[in-house]
Design a protein around this motif. Structure first.
Motif, PDB file in Angstrom:
ATOM      1  N   SER A 207      -0.388   7.724  13.243  1.00 59.57           N
ATOM      2  CA  SER A 207      -0.746   8.048  11.861  1.00 59.57           C
ATOM      3  C   SER A 207      -1.757   9.192  11.831  1.00 59.57           C
ATOM      4  O   SER A 207      -1.682  10.099  10.989  1.00 59.57           O
ATOM      5  CB  SER A 207      -1.305   6.819  11.160  1.00 59.57           C
ATOM      6  OG  SER A 207      -2.563   6.481  11.690  1.00 59.57           O
ATOM      7  N   ARG A 208      -2.668   9.147  12.778  1.00 62.03           N
ATOM      8  CA  ARG A 208      -3.634  10.244  12.829  1.00 62.03           C
ATOM      9  C   ARG A 208      -2.928  11.555  13.119  1.00 62.03           C
ATOM     10  O   ARG A 208      -3.235  12.588  12.517  1.00 62.03           O
ATOM     11  CB  ARG A 208      -4.670   9.971  13.914  1.00 62.03           C
ATOM     12  CG  ARG A 208      -5.636   8.877  13.567  1.00 62.03           C
ATOM     13  CD  ARG A 208      -6.811   8.926  14.480  1.00 62.03           C
ATOM     14  NE  ARG A 208      -6.447   8.613  15.851  1.00 62.03           N
ATOM     15  CZ  ARG A 208      -6.485   7.397  16.369  1.00 62.03           C
ATOM     16  NH1 ARG A 208      -6.878   6.396  15.625  1.00 62.03           N
ATOM     17  NH2 ARG A 208      -6.144   7.196  17.612  1.00 62.03           N
TER      18      ARG A 208
ATOM     19  N   TYR B 179      -1.149   7.325   5.426  1.00 66.47           N
ATOM     20  CA  TYR B 179      -2.378   6.946   4.747  1.00 66.47           C
ATOM     21  C   TYR B 179      -2.520   5.445   4.645  1.00 66.47           C
ATOM     22  O   TYR B 179      -3.620   4.904   4.690  1.00 66.47           O
ATOM     23  CB  TYR B 179      -2.424   7.561   3.356  1.00 66.47           C
ATOM     24  CG  TYR B 179      -3.230   8.815   3.318  1.00 66.47           C
ATOM     25  CD1 TYR B 179      -2.626  10.045   3.120  1.00 66.47           C
ATOM     26  CD2 TYR B 179      -4.592   8.781   3.515  1.00 66.47           C
ATOM     27  CE1 TYR B 179      -3.370  11.197   3.099  1.00 66.47           C
ATOM     28  CE2 TYR B 179      -5.343   9.927   3.495  1.00 66.47           C
ATOM     29  CZ  TYR B 179      -4.720  11.139   3.283  1.00 66.47           C
ATOM     30  OH  TYR B 179      -5.460  12.278   3.274  1.00 66.47           O
ATOM     31  N   SER B 180      -1.432   4.805   4.481  1.00 64.14           N
ATOM     32  CA  SER B 180      -1.529   3.355   4.397  1.00 64.14           C
ATOM     33  C   SER B 180      -2.008   2.753   5.699  1.00 64.14           C
ATOM     34  O   SER B 180      -2.639   1.702   5.718  1.00 64.14           O
ATOM     35  CB  SER B 180      -0.168   2.769   4.032  1.00 64.14           C
ATOM     36  OG  SER B 180       0.308   3.361   2.848  1.00 64.14           O
TER      37      SER B 180
ATOM     38  N   LYS C 249      -5.003  17.061  -0.578  1.00 69.31           N
ATOM     39  CA  LYS C 249      -4.777  15.625  -0.429  1.00 69.31           C
ATOM     40  C   LYS C 249      -3.325  15.222  -0.612  1.00 69.31           C
ATOM     41  O   LYS C 249      -2.674  14.732   0.288  1.00 69.31           O
ATOM     42  CB  LYS C 249      -5.631  14.879  -1.457  1.00 69.31           C
ATOM     43  CG  LYS C 249      -5.799  13.422  -1.120  1.00 69.31           C
ATOM     44  CD  LYS C 249      -7.189  13.167  -0.625  1.00 69.31           C
ATOM     45  CE  LYS C 249      -7.265  11.903   0.196  1.00 69.31           C
ATOM     46  NZ  LYS C 249      -7.030  10.677  -0.507  1.00 69.31           N
TER      47      LYS C 249
ATOM     48  N   ARG D 233       1.223   4.180  -3.024  1.00 71.37           N
ATOM     49  CA  ARG D 233       0.958   5.594  -2.782  1.00 71.37           C
ATOM     50  C   ARG D 233       2.200   6.450  -3.011  1.00 71.37           C
ATOM     51  O   ARG D 233       2.125   7.519  -3.613  1.00 71.37           O
ATOM     52  CB  ARG D 233       0.526   5.777  -1.332  1.00 71.37           C
ATOM     53  CG  ARG D 233      -0.934   5.708  -1.161  1.00 71.37           C
ATOM     54  CD  ARG D 233      -1.258   5.985   0.284  1.00 71.37           C
ATOM     55  NE  ARG D 233      -2.333   5.140   0.701  1.00 71.37           N
ATOM     56  CZ  ARG D 233      -3.609   5.455   0.511  1.00 71.37           C
ATOM     57  NH1 ARG D 233      -3.914   6.581  -0.068  1.00 71.37           N
ATOM     58  NH2 ARG D 233      -4.543   4.641   0.896  1.00 71.37           N
TER      59      ARG D 233
ATOM     60  N   ARG E  99       0.846  -1.203   0.000  1.00 76.27           N
ATOM     61  CA  ARG E  99       0.000   0.000   0.000  1.00 76.27           C
ATOM     62  C   ARG E  99       0.873   1.241   0.000  1.00 76.27           C
ATOM     63  O   ARG E  99       0.639   2.187  -0.755  1.00 76.27           O
ATOM     64  CB  ARG E  99      -0.885  -0.004   1.247  1.00 76.27           C
ATOM     65  CG  ARG E  99      -1.993  -1.007   1.191  1.00 76.27           C
ATOM     66  CD  ARG E  99      -3.087  -0.637   2.137  1.00 76.27           C
ATOM     67  NE  ARG E  99      -2.625  -0.405   3.491  1.00 76.27           N
ATOM     68  CZ  ARG E  99      -2.614  -1.321   4.453  1.00 76.27           C
ATOM     69  NH1 ARG E  99      -3.036  -2.529   4.182  1.00 76.27           N
ATOM     70  NH2 ARG E  99      -2.193  -1.033   5.653  1.00 76.27           N
TER      71      ARG E  99
ATOM     72  N   ARG F  22      -4.010   4.296   7.549  1.00 78.85           N
ATOM     73  CA  ARG F  22      -5.308   4.899   7.805  1.00 78.85           C
ATOM     74  C   ARG F  22      -5.275   5.605   9.148  1.00 78.85           C
ATOM     75  O   ARG F  22      -4.318   6.203   9.513  1.00 78.85           O
ATOM     76  CB  ARG F  22      -6.413   3.809   7.773  1.00 78.85           C
ATOM     77  CG  ARG F  22      -6.694   3.312   6.397  1.00 78.85           C
ATOM     78  CD  ARG F  22      -7.402   4.367   5.607  1.00 78.85           C
ATOM     79  NE  ARG F  22      -7.223   4.162   4.176  1.00 78.85           N
ATOM     80  CZ  ARG F  22      -7.584   5.047   3.269  1.00 78.85           C
ATOM     81  NH1 ARG F  22      -8.105   6.185   3.637  1.00 78.85           N
ATOM     82  NH2 ARG F  22      -7.405   4.799   1.997  1.00 78.85           N
ATOM     83  N   SER F  23      -6.358   5.485   9.860  1.00 84.84           N
ATOM     84  CA  SER F  23      -6.396   6.156  11.160  1.00 84.84           C
ATOM     85  C   SER F  23      -6.399   5.164  12.294  1.00 84.84           C
ATOM     86  O   SER F  23      -6.835   5.455  13.389  1.00 84.84           O
ATOM     87  CB  SER F  23      -7.648   7.023  11.260  1.00 84.84           C
ATOM     88  OG  SER F  23      -7.628   8.007  10.285  1.00 84.84           O
ATOM     89  N   ARG F  24      -5.881   4.003  11.980  1.00 84.98           N
ATOM     90  CA  ARG F  24      -5.959   2.959  13.002  1.00 84.98           C
ATOM     91  C   ARG F  24      -5.045   3.260  14.170  1.00 84.98           C
ATOM     92  O   ARG F  24      -5.239   2.769  15.253  1.00 84.98           O
ATOM     93  CB  ARG F  24      -5.590   1.614  12.408  1.00 84.98           C
ATOM     94  CG  ARG F  24      -6.660   1.026  11.530  1.00 84.98           C
ATOM     95  CD  ARG F  24      -6.424  -0.454  11.384  1.00 84.98           C
ATOM     96  NE  ARG F  24      -5.141  -0.703  10.740  1.00 84.98           N
ATOM     97  CZ  ARG F  24      -4.995  -0.841   9.428  1.00 84.98           C
ATOM     98  NH1 ARG F  24      -6.021  -0.741   8.649  1.00 84.98           N
ATOM     99  NH2 ARG F  24      -3.813  -1.057   8.914  1.00 84.98           N
TER     100      ARG F  24
END
Lengths: 450, 178
Positions: free
Chosen positions: B66-67, B57-58, B91, B18, B14, B60-62
């Motif tokens: 990353s957030r 981004y890979s 973006k 990207r 991923r 995500r917000s898990r």
């Protein structure tokens, strides 16, 4: 006056002072009533002043309470002698009735209902205006009860589950409750229980736990009866550990942290440290190193035009492995030179070079930082030579510190002021050289500046 | 070159997808001949941001880090755009200015100050407060976590960083061989 019912008569008969009934008579279906009577007798001194009120209360007793008492006592009733002095004992009938009612509950195997019944009993006793009597009665009740209980341990054996447990619990309850007379239950209970409990209730471990009286008796009933009714006992602690909820939470937290540290150990190389502090240091250094690598790599991947920004060379001064890979990546540090800046004179360069050499001896990280501050960079010797041969013919490397395959070298350019184009060339060729840096340990680095 | 990513949905693949896309965009934006150091620096910065952003981004917000990274990047770019008076899609575009925004740093400092007190109290008995603080600075978004979660985040962050470095090295190799 006494209620003219057969139960009351039986009670009166019980109240008559007869010889103490041997405990063997105490059977689930039977002689507890008589036993009770014996217990009650020596203590219950009639107090006529309370009789009237008590009579009224007794008269208003619901018939169901009597019916409870009726059945188990039917057999022994015939054996009992009629009470000699019913009037005087009226006041105490109530107590006895309550007590017997409770015992019947017990005997009938109401393990769960014990506490409620007993509580009711106690409350009822307390509510009586004859409170001192009740207390005295209760107190009086206690002592012979204790004696009986001690004997009861031997008595226990023939009897089975519900019966013995309930009777025992009854004794416990009665011993405990009326003891204080004023609802002061918990503190002294365990001690009293210790004595009478003997071998019977070892499993209960009353001394260890600090439950209330009711709970303990309930528990005793429940253990023998097998019904776990609302256990309020404290959790037994493991050996050598506290039961305090705070310390338990602490322990859990520490265990979780230890787990995470172990997981981290596998990720971080050179993670053979045992204590947490040094392990954390390793982790911190490794994270810094990885971030630095990302920076360096992002500089090198510009598809032709190298970034010239000085990088923060906050390298950890440790382990060959770390330095080795960093040398590969760190070799692409470039000077942020622009053509506008007048070239430095030789003196400062020499000084710088010496300084950096000194720093290199002791600590890579500080050396890099020093270079950073000066706007210089390290780059692989091969690259530098490539640049110099390609662009600047007069270039001669001045210094070449002894290098190992694991250390970036310091090499100064002794050309003096060179054309601004040098910087560009350096940049460009550095880019070309960068691709070869990755994965291979460069032997040398050089300080280059136009 | 072929893709060695056996698992199409793994973190590595991923991120690679990207990041490559971002790289292509960046390379398409500016001609490579720009030699001004300032621009080169910008370019570097853009690439680095692209790398971090791709990785975030890979994930995500898990994960908290990353957030935090995404939030940081977005707020930074938003502020820059606002200051330059331009509006564009945030973006994958990075900004054009090179000045490090002090506002984001100030904001982060404020967060650190605010939470440092509580952290100290919690860490005291463990005796690792100093390192915990340092780790918090390193890991994005680590200011608001206790040691337990912080270690968790660090483990994941390290894993992602190593993936990132691996991929970028390979790409650099590709570039260098041209």
């Amino acid at each position: 006056m006494q209620p003219c019912s057969r139960e009351m008569q039986a009670m009166n008969s019980l109240l008559s002072p007869t010889q103490p009934i041997p405990l063997q008579d105490l059977q689930p279906n039977g002689n507890s009533g008589t036993h009770q009577a014996q217990i009650h007798n020596p203590q219950f001194d009639p107090t006529s002043s309370h009789d009237d009120f008590l009579d009224q209360m007794l008269s208003t007793l619901p018939s169901c309470s009597w019916s409870d008492l009726k059945s188990p006592w039917d057999p022994p009733k015939s054996d009992e002698t009629p009470p000699s002095n019913p009037d005087n004992n009226a006041g105490f009938h109530y107590d006895e009735i309550l007590a017997s009612k409770l015992r019947q509950h017990q005997i009938n195997g109401g393990g769960g209902g014990t506490t409620a019944a007993m509580k009711m009993m106690m409350q009822q006793q307390m509510l009586l205006p004859g409170r001192p009597i009740a207390a005295a009665g209760g107190g009086g009740l206690t002592m012979p009860l204790h004696n009986d209980i001690v004997d009861g341990s031997s008595f226990k054996s023939p009897n089975q589950q519900g019966g013995e447990g309930s009777v025992q619990a009854l004794y416990n309850g009665f011993g405990a409750g009326p003891l204080h007379g004023t609802n002061n239950q918990s503190p002294n209970q365990p001690q009293h229980f210790h004595h009478p409990q003997g071998g019977n209730m070892q499993t209960q471990s009353f001394g260890a736990t600090a439950g209330t009286v009711m709970n303990q008796s309930q528990a005793s009933g429940s253990t023998t009866g097998g019904t776990p009714a609302q256990p309020k006992q404290r959790v037994r602690a493991r050996r050598g550990q506290a039961t305090d909820p705070h310390s338990i939470a602490e322990r859990l937290r520490r265990e979780r942290i230890a787990e995470r540290m172990k997981a981290l150990q596998e990720l971080v190389p050179n993670a053979n440290k045992t204590d947490k502090a040094s392990m954390l240091d390793e982790i911190i250094d490794y994270v810094k190193f990885l971030q630095l690598q990302v920076k360096v790599l992002s500089m090198s991947r510009l598809g032709g035009a190298a970034a010239v920004a000085p990088l923060v060379a906050d390298m950890p001064p440790e382990g060959g492995d770390c330095v080795q890979t960093t040398a590969g990546g760190g070799g692409s540090l470039q000077r942020n030179s622009n053509g506008n800046q007048p070239s430095a004179n030789n003196d400062s360069l020499t000084v710088t070079e010496h300084q950096v050499a000194k720093l290199m001896e002791e600590d890579m990280g500080s050396a890099m930082q020093y270079l950073q501050g000066k706007g210089l960079c390290l780059m692989p010797i091969s690259l530098a030579t490539a640049i110099s041969t390609a662009t600047c013919h007069s270039r001669n490397p001045m210094m070449n510190k002894g290098s190992s395959s694991n250390h970036p070298l310091l090499q100064s350019n002794g050309d003096g002021p060179s054309s601004p184009s040098m910087s560009v060339l350096t940049v460009q060729s550095a880019t070309m050289g960068n691709g070869g840096l990755d994965g291979s340990a460069k032997d040398a680095a050089s300080v280059s500046k136009p | 070159m072929d893709s060695q990513h056996l698992n199409p949905s793994s973190l590595k693949s991923r991120f690679t997808a990207r990041f490559l896309r971002a790289l292509i965009k960046i390379n398409a934006q500016k001609p490579i001949s720009s030699s001004s150091p300032r621009e080169i620096f910008q370019r570097y910065r853009r690439i680095k941001v692209a790398a971090d952003k791709s990785m975030a981004y890979s994930v995500r917000s898990r994960r908290t880090w990353s957030r935090a990274t995404l939030w940081k990047l977005r707020s930074r770019s938003r502020r820059r755009l606002a200051s330059s008076g331009r509006r564009s899609s945030i973006k994958t575009r990075t900004t054009t200015t090179t000045t490090t925004t002090t506002t984001s740093t100030n904001h982060r400092a404020a967060i650190v100050e605010k939470t440092s007190h509580e952290k100290e109290n919690k860490e005291d008995h463990v005796g690792l407060a100093v390192q915990a603080e340092e780790l918090r600075e390193l890991v994005p978004g680590g200011e608001s976590m206790d040691l337990c979660n912080l270690l968790d985040e660090t483990a994941h962050y390290i894993k992602c960083l190593t993936t990132q470095v691996q991929v970028m090295k390979k790409i650099a190799n590709l570039y260098s061989l041209e």
